[in-house]
Design a protein around this motif. Structure first.
Motif, PDB file in Angstrom:
ATOM      1  N   ARG A 125      29.523  38.364  39.425  1.00  0.00           N
ATOM      2  CA  ARG A 125      29.649  37.322  39.494  1.00  0.00           C
ATOM      3  C   ARG A 125      30.664  36.689  38.710  1.00  0.00           C
ATOM      4  NH1 ARG A 125      24.594  35.241  40.133  1.00  0.00           N
ATOM      5  NH2 ARG A 125      24.482  36.204  42.367  1.00  0.00           N
ATOM      6  N   SER A 126      30.098  36.915  37.307  1.00  0.00           N
ATOM      7  CA  SER A 126      30.909  36.354  36.260  1.00  0.00           C
ATOM      8  C   SER A 126      32.404  36.816  36.296  1.00  0.00           C
ATOM      9  CB  SER A 126      30.236  36.510  35.015  1.00  0.00           C
ATOM     10  OG  SER A 126      30.280  37.698  34.460  1.00  0.00           O
ATOM     11  N   ALA A 143      24.305  36.537  28.003  1.00  0.00           N
ATOM     12  CA  ALA A 143      23.487  36.421  29.284  1.00  0.00           C
ATOM     13  C   ALA A 143      22.827  37.645  29.584  1.00  0.00           C
ATOM     14  CB  ALA A 143      24.151  36.111  30.411  1.00  0.00           C
ATOM     15  N   ILE A 144      23.490  38.688  29.230  1.00  0.00           N
ATOM     16  CA  ILE A 144      22.840  40.100  29.639  1.00  0.00           C
ATOM     17  C   ILE A 144      21.509  40.344  28.761  1.00  0.00           C
ATOM     18  CG2 ILE A 144      23.267  42.696  29.269  1.00  0.00           C
ATOM     19  CD1 ILE A 144      26.160  42.303  29.988  1.00  0.00           C
ATOM     20  N   LYS A 192      29.504  46.765  42.581  1.00  0.00           N
ATOM     21  CA  LYS A 192      28.651  47.000  41.489  1.00  0.00           C
ATOM     22  C   LYS A 192      27.675  48.107  41.694  1.00  0.00           C
ATOM     23  CE  LYS A 192      24.990  44.139  43.613  1.00  0.00           C
ATOM     24  NZ  LYS A 192      23.792  43.080  43.501  1.00  0.00           N
ATOM     25  N   THR A 243      24.672  42.363  39.242  1.00  0.00           N
ATOM     26  CA  THR A 243      24.996  41.416  39.789  1.00  0.00           C
ATOM     27  C   THR A 243      25.488  39.942  39.137  1.00  0.00           C
ATOM     28  OG1 THR A 243      22.891  41.906  41.419  1.00  0.00           O
ATOM     29  CG2 THR A 243      23.917  39.572  41.580  1.00  0.00           C
ATOM     30  N   TYR A 244      24.885  39.813  37.773  1.00  0.00           N
ATOM     31  CA  TYR A 244      25.457  38.861  37.261  1.00  0.00           C
ATOM     32  C   TYR A 244      26.992  39.329  36.617  1.00  0.00           C
ATOM     33  CZ  TYR A 244      26.303  35.967  33.055  1.00  0.00           C
ATOM     34  OH  TYR A 244      27.133  35.202  32.109  1.00  0.00           O
ATOM     35  N   GLU A 252      28.578  36.494  28.306  1.00  0.00           N
ATOM     36  CA  GLU A 252      28.088  37.307  29.284  1.00  0.00           C
ATOM     37  C   GLU A 252      27.439  38.471  28.527  1.00  0.00           C
ATOM     38  OE1 GLU A 252      31.751  37.762  32.351  1.00  0.00           O
ATOM     39  OE2 GLU A 252      31.883  39.217  30.756  1.00  0.00           O
ATOM     40  N   GLN A 280      19.962  43.212  38.368  1.00  0.00           N
ATOM     41  CA  GLN A 280      20.207  41.839  37.983  1.00  0.00           C
ATOM     42  C   GLN A 280      21.319  41.721  37.065  1.00  0.00           C
ATOM     43  OE1 GLN A 280      16.751  39.971  36.630  1.00  0.00           O
ATOM     44  NE2 GLN A 280      17.487  37.803  36.745  1.00  0.00           N
ATOM     45  N   VAL A 281      21.444  42.824  36.141  1.00  0.00           N
ATOM     46  CA  VAL A 281      22.524  42.666  35.327  1.00  0.00           C
ATOM     47  C   VAL A 281      23.835  43.079  35.893  1.00  0.00           C
ATOM     48  CG1 VAL A 281      23.900  43.997  33.229  1.00  0.00           C
ATOM     49  CG2 VAL A 281      21.540  43.303  32.997  1.00  0.00           C
ATOM     50  N   ILE A 287      18.646  38.499  29.974  1.00  0.00           N
ATOM     51  CA  ILE A 287      18.170  39.305  31.173  1.00  0.00           C
ATOM     52  C   ILE A 287      17.323  40.371  30.881  1.00  0.00           C
ATOM     53  CG2 ILE A 287      18.675  40.810  33.251  1.00  0.00           C
ATOM     54  CD1 ILE A 287      21.452  38.811  33.629  1.00  0.00           C
TER      55      ILE A 287
END
Length: 155
Positions: free
Chosen positions: A37-38, A142-143, A85, A33-34, A139, A30-31, A146
């Motif tokens: 994208r960012s 957000a990490i 990734k 992928t985020y 970021e 998930q990290v 997550i």
């Protein structure tokens, strides 16, 4: 920025060690992928991680048709084909792959390189530093969110 990553790793390592390997890998996927994208959005917006715009290209004096469409720098690098990734239970990575990694490295670090590296007599140019990969404060936050989500979901 490097200090912030070390603090985040120091904070998260003992918490993530308590999770099972499949749960750690799910968090890292998930990290990653985020982050991909960012990073792709930031490269598409032509911004360094600190929020400053990339230094503009030098003007080209080629005979082009009037009204020709100008492409943004690194437009293809933000696609999943080049911005790759990977995630394991130990960590998550986002990198630029393929032959374009060489061009990305030159721009990211602001190195000197030949204009056309395939031709031996090509002129050498000092490229401006344009940070393609890096962490913004948003970021990092957000990490953290997550990872906290995955840590609290386990208990």
């Amino acid at each position: 920025m490097d200090d912030a990553l070390k603090r985040l790793a120091h904070w998260a390592a003992p918490l993530l060690a308590g999770l099972s390997a499949p749960r750690r890998k799910a968090a890292m996927v998930q990290v990653a992928t985020y982050l991909r994208r960012s990073q792709a959005q930031r490269i598409g917006a032509q911004l360094n991680p600190d929020g400053t715009p990339y230094e503009a290209r030098k003007p080209r004096r080629l005979r082009e048709k009037k009204g020709a469409i100008q492409r943004k720098m690194f437009a293809k690098l933000s696609t999943a084909k080049y911005l790759r990734k990977s995630a394991t239970a130990e960590g998550a990575t986002v990198s630029i792959g393929g032959k374009s990694a060489r061009i990305a490295r030159v721009h990211h670090h602001g190195l000197r390189d030949k204009v056309d590296w395939r031709k031996p007599n090509s002129p050498s140019v000092q490229y401006a530093r344009r940070q393609l990969l890096g962490f913004t404060a948003a970021e990092e936050e957000a990490i953290t969110d997550i990872l906290l989500h995955h840590i609290t979901a386990e208990t």
